[in-house]
Design an enzyme around this catalytic site. Structure first.
Site, PDB file in Angstrom:
ATOM      1  N   SER A 228       0.863  -1.181   0.000  1.00  0.00           N
ATOM      2  CA  SER A 228       0.000   0.000   0.000  1.00  0.00           C
ATOM      3  C   SER A 228       0.896   1.227   0.000  1.00  0.00           C
ATOM      4  CB  SER A 228      -0.899   0.001   1.249  1.00  0.00           C
ATOM      5  OG  SER A 228      -1.518   1.257   1.432  1.00  0.00           O
TER       6      SER A 228
ATOM      7  N   TYR B  66      -1.608  -0.350  10.649  1.00  0.00           N
ATOM      8  CA  TYR B  66      -1.693  -0.734   9.246  1.00  0.00           C
ATOM      9  C   TYR B  66      -0.411  -0.387   8.510  1.00  0.00           C
ATOM     10  CZ  TYR B  66      -3.451  -0.981   4.447  1.00  0.00           C
ATOM     11  OH  TYR B  66      -3.632  -1.288   3.116  1.00  0.00           O
TER      12      TYR B  66
END
Length: 234
Positions: free
Chosen positions: A133, A146
């Site tokens: 990501s 995350y």
């Protein structure tokens, strides 16, 4: 890599990037094992859904054994797509949520990857795609857990490609910006979904990397929506 007739494993296939990737690989004639906790709404003679929770090593081993039993031979492609993000300030982050993210995004990737590497080495061919990501390249406020998992995915990918490259095995890490998937369902104030990338866009990037010349290696690919906030109003 020539894909037709070969076996691919894709994790997190119930929707989003995983399902889009399954469809594009099926279109190329691959036999696809979809590992996930929930089956997608997909019927195809070359698609085999196998229930798997990547957080648990024993579940991954069962899925791998079933894949080889049902499809035969070795896995040529692994797409580590399963993942999730739970927002929260670090000092307020629920411990269970923290462990869920690391168990899924990092440990799951480890379990899945280690299962396919011996076969790829034996074939002297294979490609592992890890979906990281933009949060794996830059910190995001209220997403420390995350971000930590996605930075880990990048580090693992960087080390792994150097371990397996001389066996003819590729490792590609992809860093998408915002994609219109269910990832954002639990986030408040997300209003620009129409300006996000499509899951099909990420799937097409995966396919491009897979079909490259054997001696041409995409190590890292960063992709973003061109206009995440839409066109400038004149």
């Amino acid at each position: 890599m020539k894909l037709e007739g070969k076996i691919a494993v894709v994790t997190g296939v119930s929707h989003g990037i995983g399902l889009a990737t399954v469809n594009i690989l099926l279109g190329k004639g691959m036999k696809v094992a979809g590992w996930g906790r929930k089956a997608p709404d997909l019927k195809h003679e070359n698609f085999h859904f196998i229930e798997c929770d990547v957080r648990y090593a024993e579940s991954v081993q069962r899925a791998f054994d079933q894949t080889i039993y049902q499809l035969g031979s070795h896995v040529s492609v692994l797409v580590n797509n399963a993942g999730l993000g739970i927002s929260g300030l670090l000092e307020e982050q629920n411990i269970e949520d923290w462990h869920t993210m690391f168990d899924t995004n990092v440990h799951g990737l480890f379990y899945c990857t280690r299962s396919v590497i011996p076969g790829m080495k034996e074939m002297e061919e294979g490609h592992i795609i890890n979906i990281s990501s933009i949060a794996g390249t830059t910190g995001v406020e209220s997403m420390s857990g995350y971000c930590g998992t996605k930075y880990a995915v990048r580090g693992i990918s960087q080390a792994l490609y150097k371990e397996v490259r001389n066996y003819g095995v590729k490792v590609t890490c992809i860093f998408p910006g915002s994609v219109d998937t269910n990832f954002f369902d639990n986030f408040e104030n997300v209003t620009s979904r129409e300006n996000m990338m499509r899951p099909e866009d990420i799937a097409s990037t995966i396919l491009h990397a897979l079909e490259s010349h054997p001696n041409y290696h995409h190590v890292e690919i960063e992709v973003r929506p061109l206009m995440p906030k839409g066109k400038i109003q004149k």
